[in-house]
Design a protein around this motif. Structure first.
Motif, mmCIF file in Angstrom:
data_model
loop_
_atom_site.group_PDB
_atom_site.id
_atom_site.type_symbol
_atom_site.label_atom_id
_atom_site.label_comp_id
_atom_site.label_asym_id
_atom_site.label_seq_id
_atom_site.Cartn_x
_atom_site.Cartn_y
_atom_site.Cartn_z
ATOM 1 N N GLY A 83 0.812 -1.223 0.000
ATOM 2 C CA GLY A 83 0.000 0.000 0.000
ATOM 3 C C GLY A 83 0.840 1.264 0.000
ATOM 4 O O GLY A 83 0.388 2.319 -0.461
ATOM 5 N N GLU A 84 2.066 1.176 0.534
ATOM 6 C CA GLU A 84 2.928 2.355 0.577
ATOM 7 C C GLU A 84 3.378 2.801 -0.816
ATOM 8 O O GLU A 84 3.873 3.909 -0.989
ATOM 9 N N ILE A 85 3.191 1.937 -1.816
ATOM 10 C CA ILE A 85 3.525 2.310 -3.197
ATOM 11 C C ILE A 85 2.582 3.407 -3.675
ATOM 12 O O ILE A 85 2.977 4.307 -4.421
ATOM 13 N N GLY A 86 1.334 3.352 -3.227
ATOM 14 C CA GLY A 86 0.364 4.385 -3.547
ATOM 15 C C GLY A 86 -0.274 4.203 -4.907
ATOM 16 O O GLY A 86 -1.483 4.002 -5.034
ATOM 17 N N LEU A 87 0.531 4.293 -5.964
ATOM 18 C CA LEU A 87 0.023 4.177 -7.335
ATOM 19 C C LEU A 87 1.161 3.706 -8.221
ATOM 20 O O LEU A 87 2.325 4.072 -8.018
ATOM 21 N N PHE A 88 0.846 2.870 -9.213
ATOM 22 C CA PHE A 88 1.845 2.346 -10.143
ATOM 23 C C PHE A 88 1.406 2.668 -11.566
ATOM 24 O O PHE A 88 0.282 2.355 -11.972
ATOM 25 N N LYS A 89 2.295 3.314 -12.348
ATOM 26 C CA LYS A 89 1.945 3.718 -13.707
ATOM 27 C C LYS A 89 3.090 3.434 -14.674
ATOM 28 O O LYS A 89 4.195 3.967 -14.511
ATOM 29 N N ILE A 90 2.842 2.554 -15.666
ATOM 30 C CA ILE A 90 3.844 2.271 -16.699
ATOM 31 C C ILE A 90 3.900 3.459 -17.659
ATOM 32 O O ILE A 90 2.870 3.906 -18.174
ATOM 33 N N ILE A 91 5.105 3.962 -17.911
ATOM 34 C CA ILE A 91 5.236 5.116 -18.808
ATOM 35 C C ILE A 91 5.945 4.775 -20.114
ATOM 36 O O ILE A 91 5.876 5.542 -21.072
ATOM 37 N N SER A 92 6.630 3.636 -20.184
ATOM 38 C CA SER A 92 7.270 3.255 -21.450
ATOM 39 C C SER A 92 7.596 1.773 -21.469
ATOM 40 O O SER A 92 7.762 1.141 -20.425
ATOM 41 N N SER A 93 7.675 1.236 -22.698
ATOM 42 C CA SER A 93 8.047 -0.158 -22.896
ATOM 43 C C SER A 93 8.907 -0.220 -24.144
ATOM 44 O O SER A 93 8.561 0.356 -25.178
ATOM 45 N N GLY A 94 10.045 -0.894 -24.056
ATOM 46 C CA GLY A 94 10.933 -0.956 -25.213
ATOM 47 C C GLY A 94 11.861 -2.142 -25.138
ATOM 48 O O GLY A 94 11.733 -3.011 -24.268
ATOM 49 N N SER A 95 12.805 -2.190 -26.078
ATOM 50 C CA SER A 95 13.755 -3.291 -26.154
ATOM 51 C C SER A 95 15.152 -2.790 -25.822
ATOM 52 O O SER A 95 15.544 -1.709 -26.253
ATOM 53 N N THR A 96 15.899 -3.557 -25.051
ATOM 54 C CA THR A 96 17.281 -3.188 -24.721
ATOM 55 C C THR A 96 18.286 -4.085 -25.426
ATOM 56 O O THR A 96 19.438 -3.722 -25.587
ATOM 57 N N ALA A 97 17.829 -5.275 -25.860
ATOM 58 C CA ALA A 97 18.679 -6.221 -26.585
ATOM 59 C C ALA A 97 17.769 -7.305 -27.150
ATOM 60 O O ALA A 97 16.560 -7.301 -26.890
ATOM 61 N N ALA A 98 18.338 -8.213 -27.938
ATOM 62 C CA ALA A 98 17.536 -9.281 -28.525
ATOM 63 C C ALA A 98 16.873 -10.110 -27.434
ATOM 64 O O ALA A 98 17.557 -10.702 -26.602
ATOM 65 N N GLY A 99 15.555 -10.130 -27.430
ATOM 66 C CA GLY A 99 14.819 -10.922 -26.446
ATOM 67 C C GLY A 99 14.722 -10.302 -25.071
ATOM 68 O O GLY A 99 14.167 -10.905 -24.155
ATOM 69 N N ILE A 100 15.257 -9.093 -24.897
ATOM 70 C CA ILE A 100 15.198 -8.422 -23.595
ATOM 71 C C ILE A 100 14.332 -7.187 -23.709
ATOM 72 O O ILE A 100 14.594 -6.291 -24.508
ATOM 73 N N ARG A 101 13.282 -7.134 -22.909
ATOM 74 C CA ARG A 101 12.363 -5.990 -22.903
ATOM 75 C C ARG A 101 12.574 -5.178 -21.632
ATOM 76 O O ARG A 101 13.070 -5.688 -20.623
ATOM 77 N N ARG A 102 12.215 -3.909 -21.688
ATOM 78 C CA ARG A 102 12.331 -3.046 -20.504
ATOM 79 C C ARG A 102 11.049 -2.248 -20.321
ATOM 80 O O ARG A 102 10.532 -1.643 -21.260
ATOM 81 N N ILE A 103 10.560 -2.271 -19.097
ATOM 82 C CA ILE A 103 9.417 -1.436 -18.712
ATOM 83 C C ILE A 103 9.916 -0.366 -17.757
ATOM 84 O O ILE A 103 10.680 -0.661 -16.833
ATOM 85 N N GLU A 104 9.506 0.870 -17.979
ATOM 86 C CA GLU A 104 9.787 1.952 -17.041
ATOM 87 C C GLU A 104 8.460 2.413 -16.456
ATOM 88 O O GLU A 104 7.449 2.465 -17.164
ATOM 89 N N ALA A 105 8.479 2.714 -15.174
ATOM 90 C CA ALA A 105 7.230 3.060 -14.504
ATOM 91 C C ALA A 105 7.475 4.095 -13.405
ATOM 92 O O ALA A 105 8.612 4.316 -12.978
ATOM 93 N N LEU A 106 6.392 4.708 -12.968
ATOM 94 C CA LEU A 106 6.424 5.668 -11.870
ATOM 95 C C LEU A 106 5.545 5.150 -10.742
ATOM 96 O O LEU A 106 4.596 4.406 -10.973
ATOM 97 N N THR A 107 5.864 5.570 -9.521
ATOM 98 C CA THR A 107 5.053 5.184 -8.367
ATOM 99 C C THR A 107 4.766 6.409 -7.512
ATOM 100 O O THR A 107 5.364 7.474 -7.691
ATOM 101 N N GLY A 108 3.831 6.221 -6.580
ATOM 102 C CA GLY A 108 3.537 7.277 -5.609
ATOM 103 C C GLY A 108 3.153 8.598 -6.244
ATOM 104 O O GLY A 108 2.435 8.662 -7.244
ATOM 105 N N MET A 109 3.643 9.715 -5.682
ATOM 106 C CA MET A 109 3.299 11.044 -6.162
ATOM 107 C C MET A 109 3.847 11.315 -7.556
ATOM 108 O O MET A 109 3.268 12.102 -8.312
#
Length: 282
Positions: A83-109
């Motif tokens: 609950g201390e996370i407050g809120l979770f929001k994905i802001i981007s999704s992309g590739s860093t290498a072959a077969g490797i994906r990356r999600i970036e997200a924000l939390t809280g305020m």
């Protein structure tokens, strides 16, 4: 904020990301307790904790459990409950290498501020497009994009007609070089299809012709070089266009009767076209 890398050989769809985001926020709302235990590696394995067990762990390990959601070896800091996370929001999704994906997200305020900025932007767009709701805004934006594409096509058609209508004007600039007709043309912001079509028309109008057309657009220059079939035993359109494009810091190639090239320095296009006669003389 956070970034999370994971192995996945397909691009997650928007629906996939929305489902992940929704599930995480449901766990956040449940305020699931986060427990930390110190135990041996063997005991950690028995509990099903996730880890890179190929690595050599020495002594006791730290096992972090989030209810029935997650259990893994980790030495990092953690919240007391989700609950201390407050809120979770994905802001981007992309590739860093072959077969490797990356999600970036924000939390809280930070996640809240991001959502608020998006809401403000959407409100500005609704006012700009005079839309009453998001569906209305979507419909109006789609219509605007469609109208813009149709207008762009009409402008391109008009520009094409103007270019092709000036064939006689281009022919007046033709020069005789050792019994061959050398013709160069400089165009501005003209698509490749129109350039090629113009070249074909000019080649049909003139016998024993060497034609080089340059089109400048978006800070670059594109060249098309054409040589009449009866001259291909003496001249090579590919060699000519390479020499010409080199002056504009570019290169290209093709066949003896037709070749294309690109250049990075449109400021030297006049100098490049002046090179054609020299290239023909050899």
């Amino acid at each position: 904020r956070l970034r999370f890398d994971f192995t996945h050989f397909a691009v997650p769809s928007g629906e996939d990301l929305s489902r992940v985001e929704k599930q995480i926020n449901e766990w956040v709302q449940e305020s699931i307790p986060v427990n930390v235990e110190i135990m041996t590696v063997d005991d950690a394995k028995k509990t099903g904790a996730m880890a890179l067990f190929d690595e050599k762990y020495k002594g006791d390990v730290r096992v972090v459990s989030v209810g029935g959601v997650s259990k893994e070896l980790c030495a990092g800091t953690h919240l007391r409950n989700t609950g201390e996370i407050g809120l979770f929001k994905i802001i981007s999704s992309g590739s860093t290498a072959a077969g490797i994906r990356r999600i970036e997200a924000l939390t809280g305020m930070a996640a809240y501020s991001h959502a608020a900025e998006n809401d403000n932007f959407m409100q500005e767009m609704k006012e700009l497009f005079k839309a009453v709701n998001l569906q209305d805004l979507s419909d109006r934006i789609k219509k605007t994009v469609k109208d813009e594409r149709e207008l762009e096509k009409k402008l391109q058609d008009m520009k094409k007609q103007g270019v092709l209508a000036n064939v006689d004007g281009y022919l007046k600039n033709a020069r005789d070089v050792d019994g061959m007709t050398v013709l160069t043309v400089k165009l501005i912001d003209t698509d490749k299809e129109t350039v090629r079509e113009l070249g074909d028309i000019l080649r049909q109008k003139v016998k024993k012709a060497v034609i080089v057309i340059a089109s400048v657009a978006d800070g670059k220059v594109a060249f098309v070089s054409m040589v009449s079939d009866e001259l291909t035993d003496r001249l090579d359109a590919a060699k000519i266009v390479k020499q010409v494009a080199a002056i504009c810091r570019g290169g290209g190639g093709g066949k003896k009767n037709m070749a294309e090239a690109g250049g990075k320095d449109p400021s030297k296009v006049d100098e490049a076209l002046a090179m054609v006669e020299k290239a023909v003389r050899g």
